[in-house]
Enzyme design. Structure first.
Site, PDB file in Angstrom:
ATOM      1  N   ASN A 103       0.826  -1.213   0.000  1.00  0.00           N
ATOM      2  CA  ASN A 103       0.000   0.000   0.000  1.00  0.00           C
ATOM      3  C   ASN A 103       0.855   1.256   0.000  1.00  0.00           C
ATOM      4  O   ASN A 103       1.902   1.302   0.631  1.00  0.00           O
ATOM      5  CB  ASN A 103      -0.937  -0.008   1.211  1.00  0.00           C
ATOM      6  CG  ASN A 103      -1.832  -1.228   1.211  1.00  0.00           C
ATOM      7  OD1 ASN A 103      -1.980  -1.911   0.184  1.00  0.00           O
ATOM      8  ND2 ASN A 103      -2.415  -1.533   2.345  1.00  0.00           N
ATOM      9  N   HIS A 130       6.071  -0.395  -2.542  1.00  0.00           N
ATOM     10  CA  HIS A 130       5.665   0.356  -3.738  1.00  0.00           C
ATOM     11  C   HIS A 130       5.656   1.860  -3.508  1.00  0.00           C
ATOM     12  O   HIS A 130       5.038   2.614  -4.261  1.00  0.00           O
ATOM     13  CB  HIS A 130       4.296  -0.143  -4.226  1.00  0.00           C
ATOM     14  CG  HIS A 130       4.312  -1.594  -4.606  1.00  0.00           C
ATOM     15  ND1 HIS A 130       3.178  -2.370  -4.627  1.00  0.00           N
ATOM     16  CD2 HIS A 130       5.332  -2.400  -4.955  1.00  0.00           C
ATOM     17  CE1 HIS A 130       3.514  -3.606  -4.979  1.00  0.00           C
ATOM     18  NE2 HIS A 130       4.788  -3.661  -5.190  1.00  0.00           N
ATOM     19  N   THR A 198      -4.630  -9.086   0.362  1.00  0.00           N
ATOM     20  CA  THR A 198      -4.017  -8.942  -0.964  1.00  0.00           C
ATOM     21  C   THR A 198      -4.484 -10.071  -1.887  1.00  0.00           C
ATOM     22  O   THR A 198      -4.638 -11.209  -1.453  1.00  0.00           O
ATOM     23  CB  THR A 198      -2.478  -8.913  -0.909  1.00  0.00           C
ATOM     24  OG1 THR A 198      -1.972  -8.712  -2.223  1.00  0.00           O
ATOM     25  CG2 THR A 198      -1.897 -10.195  -0.313  1.00  0.00           C
ATOM     26  N   VAL A 224     -11.245 -11.751   2.789  1.00  0.00           N
ATOM     27  CA  VAL A 224     -12.694 -12.009   2.749  1.00  0.00           C
ATOM     28  C   VAL A 224     -13.019 -13.078   1.707  1.00  0.00           C
ATOM     29  O   VAL A 224     -14.139 -13.578   1.655  1.00  0.00           O
ATOM     30  CB  VAL A 224     -13.479 -10.714   2.427  1.00  0.00           C
ATOM     31  CG1 VAL A 224     -13.397  -9.730   3.583  1.00  0.00           C
ATOM     32  CG2 VAL A 224     -12.989 -10.071   1.132  1.00  0.00           C
TER      33      VAL A 224
END
Ligand code: BV8
Ligand code: ZN
Length: 250
Positions: A103, A130, A198, A224
């Site tokens: 993130n 990143h 992710t 999830v």
């Protein structure tokens, strides 16, 4: 959630000597940050992979910089959630750094500073694979600055005149080798890799949990839904990070 899976996950966390955690956009979803693959990730009908490339930046810098300005304005209203906080408390309690994120939203850093209070936040500060959207860097000479609001004229570097752009790694750009090496060593030496929120399709980040497994460690996935990494996980806990992580780690 299946009790046996839950007990196994807590046992792996309790018995782990060294822990690394890899997070993705899913851990920030409950903070209101759109993920990449869920519907909310779309901007003006562009797919993130179309805008976050050096080609797009050269071809149409204004559109790319406006996209990042839009993301920054949304982020300015977002706070770390219970998932970010539980991970920060976990690494502060262990006193050993191990948090790696894809993130660029800076929410792990906010959680580390808030949870640490007057204590040093370092063990909970993330390795940002990143980059971070809260910083700018020069497309030419790598000079870095805090991010500034987008003006009418395109932002230019005072020393070399090249374009100022967000200090993030675009698709097709290589990661900072020193940053990647630090993350790789953490993953290789860990005996437990927590993979949170992710889809595990972007490389080289998605290879890190496999490095833990290759050195005999375990993967516990929190998501999830199933991902490209679920097969490789010893335990896959299904649920929202903001609910599962406090229960798993506190
Ligand atoms: C590179 C910064 C050398 C910018 C980003 C090997 C094989 C195939 C392709 C490649 C390869 N090696 C290199 C590539 C190319 C490419 C790549 O991997 N492409 C993918 C798409 C196939 N990699 C690169 O370009 C990298 N550079 O390798 O350089 C090179 C160059 C060229 C060719 C070869 C080698 C650079 C990659 C970094 C790009 N920059 N971000 C910006 O943010 O604008 S990547 C960006 O996308 C994010 O940082 C993140 O990494 C990724 C998004 O993934 P996720 O974070 O996982 O988010 P996603 O939406 O997909 O999923 C969310 C998940 O959360 C879901 O699973 C969902 O179920 C779950 N979830 C949702 N809500 C919750 C939840 N879970 C828990 N709780 C909830 N509440
Ligand atoms: Zn410059």
């Amino acid at each position: 959630m299946e009790q046996g899976q839950w007990r196994e996950a807590r046992r792996l966390v309790r018995e782990a000597r060294r822990v690394v955690a890899l997070t993705g956009a899913g851990i920030s979803a409950e903070s209101g940050v759109p993920t990449f693959r869920d519907a909310g990730g779309l901007w003006r009908s562009y797919r993130p992979e179309e805008l976050a490339t050096p080609e797009a930046l050269i071809r149409d810098p204004r559109t790319v910089l406006e996209w990042y300005a839009w993301r920054r304005s949304r982020l300015s209203r977002c706070r770390p959630n219970a998932g970010h906080r539980a991970l920060a408390r976990f690494f502060l309690k262990r006193g050993e750094a191990g948090l790696v994120t894809q993130n660029v939203d800076g929410l792990h850093t906010h959680a580390a500073l808030e949870e640490a209070g007057d204590a040093p936040p370092d063990p909970a500060l993330p390795i940002e694979l990143h980059g971070a959207v809260g910083r700018d860097r020069c497309n030419g000479c790598e000079t870095r600055w805090p991010a500034e609001p987008l003006a009418d004229s395109l932002p230019r570097c005072a020393s070399c005149g090249d374009l100022r752009r967000p200090d993030v790694v675009l698709f097709g750009e290589t990661l900072d080798p020193e940053v990647l090496e630090r993350a790789r060593l953490l993953a290789e030496r860990a005996d437990l890799c927590l993979v949170v929120g992710t889809s595990a399709v972007v490389y080289p980040a998605a290879a890190l949990p496999l490095a833990t497994r290759e050195s005999g460690g375990h993967i516990v996935e929190v998501n999830v839904r199933s991902t490209a990494l679920t097969e490789a996980a010893t335990v896959a806990l299904r649920g929202e990070a903001g609910t599962v992580l406090p229960a798993l780690l506190d």
